[in-house]
Design a protein around this motif. Structure first.
Motif, short mmCIF file in Angstrom:
data_model
loop_
_atom_site.label_atom_id
_atom_site.label_comp_id
_atom_site.label_asym_id
_atom_site.label_seq_id
_atom_site.Cartn_x
_atom_site.Cartn_y
_atom_site.Cartn_z
N GLU A 274 51.42 62.52 37.09
CA GLU A 274 50.73 61.26 36.87
C GLU A 274 51.74 60.14 36.58
OE1 GLU A 274 47.55 60.71 37.19
OE2 GLU A 274 47.32 58.74 36.24
N ALA A 275 52.75 60.45 35.75
CA ALA A 275 53.68 59.42 35.31
C ALA A 275 54.64 58.98 36.42
CB ALA A 275 54.48 59.92 34.11
N TYR A 276 55.05 59.94 37.27
CA TYR A 276 56.11 59.62 38.23
C TYR A 276 55.69 59.66 39.69
CZ TYR A 276 59.24 59.71 34.29
OH TYR A 276 59.84 59.42 33.10
N MET A 277 54.50 60.15 39.99
CA MET A 277 54.12 60.24 41.40
C MET A 277 52.77 59.60 41.70
SD MET A 277 55.11 64.14 42.05
CE MET A 277 56.65 64.80 41.58
N GLU A 278 51.76 59.96 40.92
CA GLU A 278 50.41 59.62 41.36
C GLU A 278 49.72 58.52 40.57
OE1 GLU A 278 48.44 63.37 41.38
OE2 GLU A 278 49.64 64.10 43.08
N GLY A 279 50.30 58.13 39.45
CA GLY A 279 49.65 57.08 38.63
C GLY A 279 49.45 55.82 39.45
N PRO A 280 48.38 55.07 39.19
CA PRO A 280 48.02 53.92 40.02
C PRO A 280 49.10 52.83 40.05
CG PRO A 280 46.59 54.08 38.06
CD PRO A 280 47.38 55.34 38.13
N ASN B 105 57.66 54.71 43.14
CA ASN B 105 58.73 55.70 43.10
C ASN B 105 58.96 56.26 44.49
OD1 ASN B 105 60.50 57.77 42.56
ND2 ASN B 105 59.06 59.00 41.36
N PRO B 106 59.72 55.52 45.32
CA PRO B 106 59.88 55.93 46.73
C PRO B 106 60.47 57.33 46.89
CG PRO B 106 60.81 53.74 46.34
CD PRO B 106 60.45 54.29 45.01
N THR B 107 61.28 57.81 45.95
CA THR B 107 61.84 59.15 46.10
C THR B 107 60.76 60.21 45.93
OG1 THR B 107 62.31 59.55 43.78
CG2 THR B 107 64.00 58.38 45.02
N GLY B 108 59.68 59.86 45.23
CA GLY B 108 58.60 60.82 45.01
C GLY B 108 59.01 61.97 44.12
N ARG B 109 60.11 61.79 43.37
CA ARG B 109 60.58 62.89 42.54
C ARG B 109 60.48 62.56 41.05
NH1 ARG B 109 65.70 64.29 45.96
NH2 ARG B 109 65.98 62.15 45.33
N VAL B 110 60.38 63.59 40.25
CA VAL B 110 60.43 63.43 38.80
C VAL B 110 61.89 63.32 38.40
CG1 VAL B 110 60.00 64.59 36.59
CG2 VAL B 110 58.29 64.72 38.43
N PRO B 111 62.29 62.32 37.60
CA PRO B 111 63.69 62.20 37.21
C PRO B 111 64.20 63.50 36.60
CG PRO B 111 62.43 60.31 36.42
CD PRO B 111 61.45 61.27 37.00
N GLY B 112 65.37 63.95 37.06
CA GLY B 112 65.87 65.23 36.56
C GLY B 112 67.34 65.18 36.22
N ASP B 113 67.85 63.97 35.96
CA ASP B 113 69.27 63.83 35.65
C ASP B 113 69.64 64.65 34.42
OD1 ASP B 113 71.46 61.34 36.34
OD2 ASP B 113 71.78 62.53 34.52
#
Ligand code: SF4
Ligand code: SF4
Ligand code: FES
Lengths: 243, 181
Positions: free
Chosen positions: B107-113, B117-125
């Protein structure tokens, strides 16, 4: 029938037979904490917040009738500790986010916690998964805050004559249900039902009425719950010690 | 005699408790007479150099970095206080405990209205602290000596508690100062 004499915390009081201990105490300005008890409904004895010792035995003051000569303990260290424990357990077994709750300041569970000086529950939080039912046009049910006191169910059955609410499951799985289906909109509930007002917490809410009262003017902002019955005691913050 | 030291930190909180602390207004002049500050966002000191009498902790633990800071506070403070509803009970950040971590991140990084986030990824640094499975109140992580509820606790409540703690007096808060909201 003649009057009955009993003592509560060493104080002798007289009352009529047929009263409960909680009612008799209240007549004499003694507040016994309670949560599932609602005047006008039959005594229920569900929450045990009103637990007192009667001749040394624990009883629910809201269901236990008075009897000649009984010795009742109410405001003792041990009973206060038991009651605190119940209130703390109710907080961790549901999901209570008071800072954003519509009922905050007017909630009986929160008010009891304030009165008892509970600054945080000591038990581990359970974070159960529960639903919100916003299907009804005028009334909302947030199961996260339901404490299973059955005040809604008893009011709907005994006062509104409808039986909109029921319960399923036992122990931790016990849950409020809506008759006949699962959603409030399919039930016979009207916004004018007394059951809508019966909930002590923010589980049953009238829609479009949230946060109407400013902070500082809500029910329990200035005086503790029960202070309408007795003279308010000086309350201080919990120091975390338990007898 | 040197003044007692006070340290403060904000974990999974919104800094509201610190703002409320600053709401003591002109009493801040009394405060500098009364205490010295150890690490705190107020002076931007990051590390303990010596022991502190009181640690005020805002926010609960949402990630590994929160846990590290909280443990450091426990190690260096005589008295540790959970300040505010997030520290005492999880608070608003703990609302994520009601959904799965996966759902929450999606919800927070991909699908929230409002997500872009063009990468479509959850930050994983690797620099990012790992999230805990659940947001925890501080006392589920380390021993906490006092709980000061409120969202935030009022300046009066923080002031009363702090003054009592640094002068070894009993904390006596009137009913009106104990609030969960
Ligand atoms: S129902 Fe009462 S105790 Fe629960 S979140 Fe709302 S105000 Fe707090
Ligand atoms: S919805 Fe409210 S009144 Fe009904 S059982 Fe739950 S807490 Fe009690
Ligand atoms: S008030 Fe007596 S058991 Fe709930």
């Amino acid at each position: 029938m003649s009057e009955i004499t009993l003592t509560i915390d060493g104080r002798e009081i007289t009352t009529q037979p047929g009263r409960t201990i909680l009612e008799a105490a209240e007549e004499h300005g003694i507040y016994i904490p309670r949560l599932c008890h609602l005047p006008g409904l039959k005594p229920f004895g569900g929450c045990r917040v009103c637990t007192v010792l009667v001749n040394g035995r624990s009883e629910a003051a809201c269901t236990q009738p008075v009897a000649q000569g009984i010795v009742v303990e109410n405001d003792t260290e041990q009973l206060r500790a038991w009651r605190r424990n119940i209130i703390e357990m109710l907080f961790v077994e549901g999901n209570h986010f008071c800072p954003s709750c519509e009922k905050s300041g007017d909630c009986e569970l929160q008010a009891l916690a304030y009165r008892m000086g509970i600054s945080a529950p000591r038990h581990p939080f359970l974070w159960p998964r529960r639903e919100v039912d916003a299907s009804h046009p005028d009334v909302l049910i947030d199961h996260n805050r339901c404490i299973l006191c059955a005040r809604c169910a008893r009011t709907s059955r005994d006062i509104d004559g409808k039986e909109v609410f029921g319960f399923v499951g036992r122990g931790p799985a016990r849950k409020l249900t809506i008759n006949p289906g699962a959603r409030l909109v399919d039930s016979a509930l009207d916004v004018t039902d007394q059951a809508v007002n019966a909930c002590p917490v923010g589980a049953i809410l009238r829609k479009r009425g949230a946060y109407a009262t400013p902070v500082g003017r809500r029910h329990y902002d200035r005086a503790p719950i029960g202070s309408g019955i007795e003279t308010p005691a000086e309350l201080t913050i919990d120091r975390g010690d338990q007898p | 005699m040197s003044k007692p030291k006070v340290a403060t930190c904000s974990l999974a909180g919104c800094f509201g408790c610190h703002m409320s602390f600053l709401d003591i207004d002109e009493r801040i002049l009394q405060l500098v007479e009364l205490v010295d500050f150890g690490p705190s966002p107020i002076n931007d000191l990051k590390h303990f150099t010596d022991r502190c009498r009181v640690g005020l902790v805002e926010g609960g633990c949402a990630n590994a970095e929160n846990v590290r800071v909280l443990r450091e506070f426990r190690t260096h403070c005589d008295i540790l206080v959970s300040m505010g509803y997030c520290a005492t009970s999880g608070g608003i950040p703990a609302m994520r405990n009601l959904v799965s971590m996966e759902e929450c991140l999606r919800e927070a990084y991909m699908e929230g209205p409002s997500v872009h986030n063009p990468t479509g990824r959850v930050p994983g640094d690797l620099e990012l602290p790992l999230l805990l499975d659940k947001v925890r109140p501080c006392h589920e992580v380390v021993k906490i000596d006092y709980h000061l509820p409120g969202c935030p606790p009022s300046a009066d409540a923080i002031w009363a508690a702090l003054c009592a703690l640094v002068s070894d007096a009993p904390i006596e808060l009137p009913y009106q100062l104990i609030k969960y909201d």
